[in-house]
Structures are given as structure tokens and as C-alpha cells.
Design an enzyme around this catalytic site. Structure first.
Site, mmCIF file in Angstrom:
data_model
loop_
_atom_site.group_PDB
_atom_site.id
_atom_site.type_symbol
_atom_site.label_atom_id
_atom_site.label_comp_id
_atom_site.label_asym_id
_atom_site.label_seq_id
_atom_site.Cartn_x
_atom_site.Cartn_y
_atom_site.Cartn_z
ATOM 1 N N LYS A 15 15.409 0.788 4.349
ATOM 2 C CA LYS A 15 14.776 1.249 3.102
ATOM 3 C C LYS A 15 14.820 2.782 3.004
ATOM 4 O O LYS A 15 15.058 3.349 1.935
ATOM 5 C CB LYS A 15 13.338 0.727 3.068
ATOM 6 C CG LYS A 15 12.452 1.290 1.987
ATOM 7 C CD LYS A 15 12.850 0.847 0.602
ATOM 8 C CE LYS A 15 11.952 1.505 -0.446
ATOM 9 N NZ LYS A 15 12.444 1.339 -1.801
ATOM 10 N N THR B 95 6.376 0.846 1.833
ATOM 11 C CA THR B 95 7.385 1.654 2.515
ATOM 12 C C THR B 95 6.634 2.602 3.448
ATOM 13 O O THR B 95 5.917 3.486 2.978
ATOM 14 C CB THR B 95 8.212 2.476 1.509
ATOM 15 O OG1 THR B 95 8.806 1.587 0.571
ATOM 16 C CG2 THR B 95 9.294 3.269 2.225
ATOM 17 N N LEU C 5 0.837 -1.203 0.000
ATOM 18 C CA LEU C 5 0.000 0.000 0.000
ATOM 19 C C LEU C 5 0.871 1.252 0.000
ATOM 20 O O LEU C 5 2.069 1.196 0.291
ATOM 21 C CB LEU C 5 -0.910 -0.031 1.239
ATOM 22 C CG LEU C 5 -1.802 -1.270 1.347
ATOM 23 C CD1 LEU C 5 -2.563 -1.265 2.660
ATOM 24 C CD2 LEU C 5 -2.765 -1.347 0.178
ATOM 25 N N PRO C 6 0.266 2.417 -0.292
ATOM 26 C CA PRO C 6 1.098 3.622 -0.427
ATOM 27 C C PRO C 6 1.849 4.034 0.845
ATOM 28 O O PRO C 6 3.055 4.243 0.803
ATOM 29 C CB PRO C 6 0.085 4.699 -0.844
ATOM 30 C CG PRO C 6 -1.045 3.944 -1.474
ATOM 31 C CD PRO C 6 -1.113 2.646 -0.740
ATOM 32 N N LYS D 225 7.107 11.320 -0.016
ATOM 33 C CA LYS D 225 6.706 10.641 1.233
ATOM 34 C C LYS D 225 7.918 9.969 1.887
ATOM 35 O O LYS D 225 8.176 10.143 3.083
ATOM 36 C CB LYS D 225 5.635 9.585 0.922
ATOM 37 C CG LYS D 225 5.278 8.702 2.100
ATOM 38 C CD LYS D 225 4.787 7.314 1.672
ATOM 39 C CE LYS D 225 5.841 6.498 0.986
ATOM 40 N NZ LYS D 225 5.556 5.097 0.771
HETATM 41 P P1 NAD Z 1 0.550 2.608 -6.181
HETATM 42 O O1 NAD Z 1 -0.105 3.860 -5.728
HETATM 43 O O2 NAD Z 1 0.766 2.358 -7.635
HETATM 44 O O3 NAD Z 1 -0.247 1.328 -5.584
HETATM 45 C C1 NAD Z 1 -0.873 1.304 -4.334
HETATM 46 C C2 NAD Z 1 -2.170 0.523 -4.494
HETATM 47 O O4 NAD Z 1 -2.783 0.344 -3.198
HETATM 48 C C3 NAD Z 1 -3.199 1.251 -5.370
HETATM 49 O O5 NAD Z 1 -3.590 0.385 -6.434
HETATM 50 C C4 NAD Z 1 -4.351 1.529 -4.413
HETATM 51 O O6 NAD Z 1 -5.620 1.484 -5.033
HETATM 52 C C5 NAD Z 1 -4.185 0.413 -3.408
HETATM 53 N N1 NAD Z 1 -4.825 0.643 -2.109
HETATM 54 C C6 NAD Z 1 -4.713 1.701 -1.274
HETATM 55 N N2 NAD Z 1 -5.438 1.507 -0.146
HETATM 56 C C7 NAD Z 1 -6.013 0.290 -0.272
HETATM 57 C C8 NAD Z 1 -6.879 -0.490 0.554
HETATM 58 N N3 NAD Z 1 -7.294 -0.062 1.746
HETATM 59 N N4 NAD Z 1 -7.280 -1.691 0.106
HETATM 60 C C9 NAD Z 1 -6.869 -2.153 -1.114
HETATM 61 N N5 NAD Z 1 -6.069 -1.466 -1.939
HETATM 62 C C10 NAD Z 1 -5.635 -0.266 -1.525
HETATM 63 O O7 NAD Z 1 1.951 2.534 -5.400
HETATM 64 P P2 NAD Z 1 3.212 1.598 -5.741
HETATM 65 O O8 NAD Z 1 4.127 2.326 -6.648
HETATM 66 O O9 NAD Z 1 2.740 0.233 -6.093
HETATM 67 O O10 NAD Z 1 3.919 1.576 -4.301
HETATM 68 C C11 NAD Z 1 3.432 0.800 -3.209
HETATM 69 C C12 NAD Z 1 4.434 0.899 -2.074
HETATM 70 O O11 NAD Z 1 5.710 0.421 -2.533
HETATM 71 C C13 NAD Z 1 4.669 2.344 -1.585
HETATM 72 O O12 NAD Z 1 4.836 2.327 -0.196
HETATM 73 C C14 NAD Z 1 5.947 2.753 -2.305
HETATM 74 O O13 NAD Z 1 6.649 3.748 -1.585
HETATM 75 C C15 NAD Z 1 6.691 1.429 -2.353
HETATM 76 N N6 NAD Z 1 7.655 1.271 -3.450
HETATM 77 C C16 NAD Z 1 7.366 1.655 -4.726
HETATM 78 C C17 NAD Z 1 8.320 1.478 -5.735
HETATM 79 C C18 NAD Z 1 8.050 1.880 -7.171
HETATM 80 O O14 NAD Z 1 9.005 1.900 -7.964
HETATM 81 N N7 NAD Z 1 6.806 2.186 -7.556
HETATM 82 C C19 NAD Z 1 9.557 0.894 -5.444
HETATM 83 C C20 NAD Z 1 9.815 0.476 -4.136
HETATM 84 C C21 NAD Z 1 8.845 0.671 -3.147
#
Ligand code: NAD
Length: 301
Positions: free
Chosen positions: A174, A99, A65-66, A249
Site C-alpha cells: 500500500k 493504512t 482508523l486514521p 502520513k
Molecule cells: P477519516 O478521518 O475520514 O475517518 C477515520 C474515522 O476514524 C473518523 O470518523 C474518526 O472519528 C474515527 N476514529 C478515530 N479513532 C477512533 C476510535 N478510537 N474509535 C472509533 N472511531 C475512531 O479517514 P478515512 O479517509 O476514512 O481514512 C481511514 C484510513 O483509510 C486511513 O488510514 C487512510 O489513510 C486510509 N485510506 C483512505 C482513503 C481515502 O480516499 N480517504 C483511501 C485509501 C485508504
């Protein structure tokens, strides 16, 4: 075959869940966004109507999740969310790969432990390409035994698995990593813009720096200059990578950590301001490598 619940199917969670389904697991998935849910079903996952249904009968549940508030809302019913821990049997293993702030990770982990549920914080590095290729780095905090229990599942989504220490240690490592990533991405964009303004070809300059002492991951694997590299967000209008607002964030989390540790982080603070400025110019949903735009001259009107 393990029955795995997977909540959060965004840029990262979607391909991670798909890899588990491809490896033969029964992956029960849920996301608030119908389009993301649909993509996971197409990739072989099993759709659930809500998070509670997704975790039904699962020995392992993964959340991606975000931010901390989403994780606490999902697992602890904070802010009107669900008490999903209450839906799991004792002995279940929860892997949170989001994260998030250390305090939230510890709070969820301790609440899980109080119910006899195992919990690890397991944030990842490697980006969307790493998630799709199953080559992520997992950085885990929690009990050694729980890390070992998670290892076979993590190995189907990642290549490098690290146990950083006790609960919350995965998040600390991280944050240090992402602060460094922000600094070298901004620095890479800055150096490329300087060279191009002085007449160099960005691809030639990238090759030169890539074989010189300025080489780094942002330059070599995630080049911010459009046209230098294929299969990176810069090649597709900065869509579908690691959103600038998520980097902002993470830098906020790193600053809070620095304050807690009384540790000076002048470059991290500067990088945070740069990415914040970029986000405030309407770029928050674009991949963080779009920070390059801050260094480019705007066309005069
Ligand atoms: P994103 O916004 O693309 O995906 C998050 C998903 O969570 C969304 O699809 C959203 O609809 C869903 N969501 C939110 N609340 C929810 C709930 N209560 N129930 C069900 N679904 C829910 O974000 P992302 O890029 O996939 O990143 C996710 C995490 O990974 C973050 O913490 C980010 O910092 C970390 N991260 C991202 C990357 C990257 O390159 N994108 C790399 C490493 C770490």
C-alpha cells in the site's frame, strides 16, 4: 449473515460498513464522531455505545482508523486506549483496513495471534468512490488461510483482492502504491497548470493526455482540475475524499520504509515535501488533489 463489528466510520469506513449492511450482515458500528455514527445507522448499521459494545458477539471485526497510533490504542490499549483484543473470543477474525506503519500492523497481528485471534492487515485502494461503489482493492498481509476466511466479507466491499504476503506485507504494498499515487497526482496537477497557463482548456488537455502516454489514474479517474470531471473531490471544493494530511502520513510511512530498505526514493521525498507544504498552508483537511493550488498563481491583492 455474519455479525460484524466495524470501528471507524469516516470517509472510507462509513460507506464500507454501509455496503456490508446492504449485503445483509448485522453490522455493529462505532465511531467517536456522532455524525459519522448517525450516517451509518441511516445506512442500516446497528449503533453501539463504544468499541467494546460494537465487537460484542462478532466473528469478524473491521477497523478503519486514521493511523498506527489509533489502531494500537484501539486494539492494544496503548496510549490509554482499550484492550479490544481482550473482548474477542479465540478464532475471531480481525481485519484492519487502515493504512498504518508496518511495525504497528505486525505488533497488533502478533498480539492477536498470541490470543488465538486471526488478524490480517488489509489496507485499501480506490478512494471514497470505490468505497461507496464496493469496488475497492484490498491488499492483504497475513496467513493465506486467514485471507481466504476474509475473502467473502472483503468481496462485499471490494472488487480486487490481493494477498501480498505475510503479516505487514499489505501495508508495504500500500505504501509503494500511495507513494506512486502522490507522484502522479502532483505531476498531473503540474502538467495541467502548465497547459492552462498557456491557454489550453483543462478538459481538452485532460482528454488528450488521457489518450496519450501521460495517462494515469489521477488524470483519468480523479482529475484535480475543478469542472473537468463529476463525482470527484475537485467537483465539490475538495471535500470528502482522501485528506492531504493522510497523504502526508502515508508518504512519511513510505520514507521510513525506504530508510529501512536503504532504497533511494527521490521523487517520493519530493512529493512528500510538496504535500507537506500544501498541508502547512491550511489545506490538510482538503482532498489531496487540491495540491493543484500549489501550481496556480495567487490573485494579487
Ligand atoms: P477519516 O478521518 O475520514 O475517518 C477515520 C474515522 O476514524 C473518523 O470518523 C474518526 O472519528 C474515527 N476514529 C478515530 N479513532 C477512533 C476510535 N478510537 N474509535 C472509533 N472511531 C475512531 O479517514 P478515512 O479517509 O476514512 O481514512 C481511514 C484510513 O483509510 C486511513 O488510514 C487512510 O489513510 C486510509 N485510506 C483512505 C482513503 C481515502 O480516499 N480517504 C483511501 C485509501 C485508504
Amino acid at each position: 449473515m455474519t455479525r460484524i463489528g466495524f470501528i471507524g466510520l469516516g470517509n472510507m469506513g462509513g460507506p464500507m460498513a454501509a455496503n456490508l449492511a446492504r449485503a445483509g450482515h448485522a453490522v455493529q458500528v462505532f465511531d467517536l464522531v456522532a455524525e459519522n455514527l448517525q450516517k451509518a445507522i441511516t445506512a442500516g448499521c446497528i449503533a453501539a455505545g463504544d468499541a467494546r459494545e460494537a465487537v460484542g458477539g462478532c466473528e469478524v471485526v473491521i477497523s478503519m482508523l486514521p493511523a498506527g497510533e489509533h489502531v494500537c490504542s484501539l486494539w492494544l490499549a496503548e496510549g490509554g486506549g482499550q484492550d479490544l483484543l481482550g473482548a474477542l473470543p479465540a478464532g475471531a477474525l480481525v481485519i484492519d483496513s487502515s493504512t498504518i506503519d508496518v511495525a504497528s500492523a505486525r505488533r497488533v497481528g502478533e498480539a492477536a495471534r498470541a490470543r488465538g485471534i486471526r488478524f490480517i492487515d488489509a489496507p485499501v485502494s480506490g478512494g471514497v468512490a470505490g468505497a461507496a461503489a464496493g469496488t475497492l482493492t484490498f491488499i492483504v498481509g497475513g496467513e493465506q488461510a486467514d485471507f481466504e476466511a476474509a475473502r467473502p466479507i472483503l468481496a462485499q466491499m471490494g472488487q480486487n483482492l490481493f494477498h501480498a504476503g505475510a503479516l505487514g506485507a499489505g501495508q508495504i504494498a500500500k505504501m509503494c502504491n500511495n507513494m506512486l499515487l502522490a507522484i502522479h497526482m502532483a505531476g498531473t496537477a503540474e502538467a495541467l497548470a502548465l497547459g492552462v497557463k498557456e491557454g489550453l482548456d483543462p478538459a481538452v488537455l485532460s482528454t488528450i493526455m488521457g489518450k496519450s502516454s501521460g495517462n494515469n489514474w489521477s488524470l483519468e479517474r480523479y482529475n484535480p482540475w475543478p469542472g473537468v470531471m463529476e463525482n470527484v473531490p475537485a467537483a465539490r471544493g475538495y471535500q470528502g475524499g482522501f485528506m492531504t494530511r493522510l497523504m502526508v502520513k502515508d508518504l512519511g510511512l513510505a520514507m521510513a520504509l525506504a530508510e529501512h530498505a536503504h532504497s533511494a526514493v527521490p521523487l517520493g521525498a519530493l512529493a512528500r515535501n510538496l504535500f507537506n507544504l500544501h498541508a502547512s498552508q491550511g489545506q490538510g483537511a482538503k482532498d489531496f488533489s487540491s495540491i493543484l493550488a500549489l501550481y496556480l498563481d495567487k490573485a494579487s491583492g
